[in-house]
Design a protein around this motif. Sequence first.
Motif, short mmCIF file in Angstrom:
data_model
loop_
_atom_site.label_atom_id
_atom_site.label_comp_id
_atom_site.label_asym_id
_atom_site.label_seq_id
_atom_site.Cartn_x
_atom_site.Cartn_y
_atom_site.Cartn_z
N UNK B 79 -88.74 61.35 91.94
CA UNK B 79 -89.37 62.39 92.67
C UNK B 79 -89.55 61.71 94.19
N UNK B 80 -90.15 60.46 94.45
CA UNK B 80 -90.34 59.74 95.59
C UNK B 80 -90.10 58.28 95.31
N UNK B 81 -89.05 57.80 95.44
CA UNK B 81 -88.53 56.35 95.28
C UNK B 81 -89.66 55.39 95.83
N UNK B 82 -90.03 54.68 95.06
CA UNK B 82 -90.89 53.21 95.45
C UNK B 82 -90.14 52.16 95.24
N UNK B 83 -90.61 51.07 95.72
CA UNK B 83 -90.22 49.79 95.81
C UNK B 83 -90.39 49.10 94.09
N UNK B 84 -91.48 49.69 93.60
CA UNK B 84 -91.39 49.35 92.28
C UNK B 84 -90.57 49.87 91.07
N UNK B 85 -89.76 50.61 91.67
CA UNK B 85 -88.85 51.63 90.92
C UNK B 85 -87.40 50.95 90.79
N UNK B 86 -87.43 49.65 91.69
CA UNK B 86 -85.99 48.90 91.72
C UNK B 86 -85.99 48.39 90.30
N UNK B 87 -84.77 48.54 89.71
CA UNK B 87 -84.35 48.16 88.40
C UNK B 87 -83.16 48.63 88.01
N UNK B 88 -82.81 48.02 86.84
CA UNK B 88 -81.65 48.68 86.40
C UNK B 88 -81.90 49.72 85.20
N UNK B 89 -81.04 50.90 85.58
CA UNK B 89 -81.20 51.99 84.63
C UNK B 89 -80.19 52.18 83.50
N UNK B 90 -80.46 52.37 82.46
CA UNK B 90 -79.47 52.57 81.39
C UNK B 90 -79.53 53.88 80.76
N UNK B 91 -78.56 54.61 80.65
CA UNK B 91 -78.27 55.78 79.94
C UNK B 91 -77.84 55.57 78.47
N UNK B 92 -78.27 56.43 77.39
CA UNK B 92 -77.72 56.13 76.21
C UNK B 92 -77.58 57.60 75.48
N UNK B 93 -76.98 57.73 74.53
CA UNK B 93 -76.82 58.94 73.57
C UNK B 93 -76.51 58.56 72.11
N UNK B 94 -76.86 59.57 71.34
CA UNK B 94 -76.72 59.28 69.85
C UNK B 94 -76.75 60.44 69.06
N UNK B 95 -76.36 60.56 68.09
CA UNK B 95 -76.26 61.73 67.07
C UNK B 95 -77.54 61.97 66.65
N UNK B 96 -78.05 63.17 66.54
CA UNK B 96 -79.49 63.46 66.01
C UNK B 96 -79.29 63.52 64.53
N UNK B 97 -79.83 62.92 63.79
CA UNK B 97 -79.95 62.57 62.19
C UNK B 97 -81.30 62.16 61.91
N UNK B 98 -81.77 62.29 60.84
CA UNK B 98 -82.78 61.72 60.38
C UNK B 98 -82.81 60.26 60.34
N UNK B 99 -83.66 59.69 61.18
CA UNK B 99 -83.43 58.10 61.39
C UNK B 99 -82.13 58.08 62.21
N UNK B 100 -82.22 57.51 63.40
CA UNK B 100 -81.31 57.50 64.59
C UNK B 100 -80.28 56.57 64.20
N UNK B 101 -79.20 56.79 64.33
CA UNK B 101 -78.13 55.90 64.26
C UNK B 101 -77.70 55.14 65.46
N UNK B 102 -76.64 54.42 65.59
CA UNK B 102 -76.55 53.68 66.66
C UNK B 102 -76.50 54.36 67.91
N UNK B 103 -76.86 53.84 68.99
CA UNK B 103 -76.84 54.39 70.38
C UNK B 103 -75.67 53.87 71.38
N UNK B 104 -75.10 54.78 72.08
CA UNK B 104 -73.95 54.32 72.68
C UNK B 104 -74.72 54.07 74.34
N UNK B 105 -74.44 53.05 75.13
CA UNK B 105 -74.94 52.97 76.59
C UNK B 105 -73.82 53.22 77.42
#
Lengths: 112, 114
Positions: B79-105
Amino acid sequence: SQQGEEDPQALSIQEGENATMNCSYKTSINNLQWYRQNSGRGLVHLILIRSNEREKHSGRLRVTLDTSKKSSSLLITASRAADTASYFCATNLIQGAQKLVFGQGTRLTINP
Amino acid sequence: DVKVTQSSRYLVKRTGEKVFLECVQDMDHENMFWYRQDPGLGLRLIYFSYDVKMKEKGDIPEGYSVSREKKERFSLILESASTNQTSMYLCASSIRVTGITEAFFGQGTRLTVV
């Protein structure tokens, strides 16, 4: 709060040796997964072990799970330079089953 | 193969700017996640979504919001970037099952806030 803790934080071995990394966690899990991250890249899934399994193999990877001790280990046999990367364990909790909680990772360096 | 694509590899923004990080997956996965990664702290979950328009806070949601208007797209908003938000950001997805399976990044977005 972080669920998993990897040990050691960094590991340096010679090519051809075996590398062992450990992961401890705090609360009950559905499964535990290991991921690899090459420098500056995204994570790649390596292997998943379910809470009712004790050992699993995939190629040169061997994962064990001890739910009584809440710990897991990843063994990479006959290491290669290309195995140099960071390795993370991730737990899928029973409570909050749609989340993966990652540890801090082990930085593995394979020396030629 | 599953593909998770983040809109930028590197981003430099000024303090106070509103920043959008976009993530798209092509495998019809129900679950999508945003993590940030900092040295010595590993990956920390910011927000995740298990369906369109659904979202749940992760461990460090402060200063962030998310949007999921379509199944394949999950946006992280500073919303309002600050210097402490400098970082590596990673997005991932996965199938929705009972107990998550592998995530893809995705490949990650290295954000620098100056």
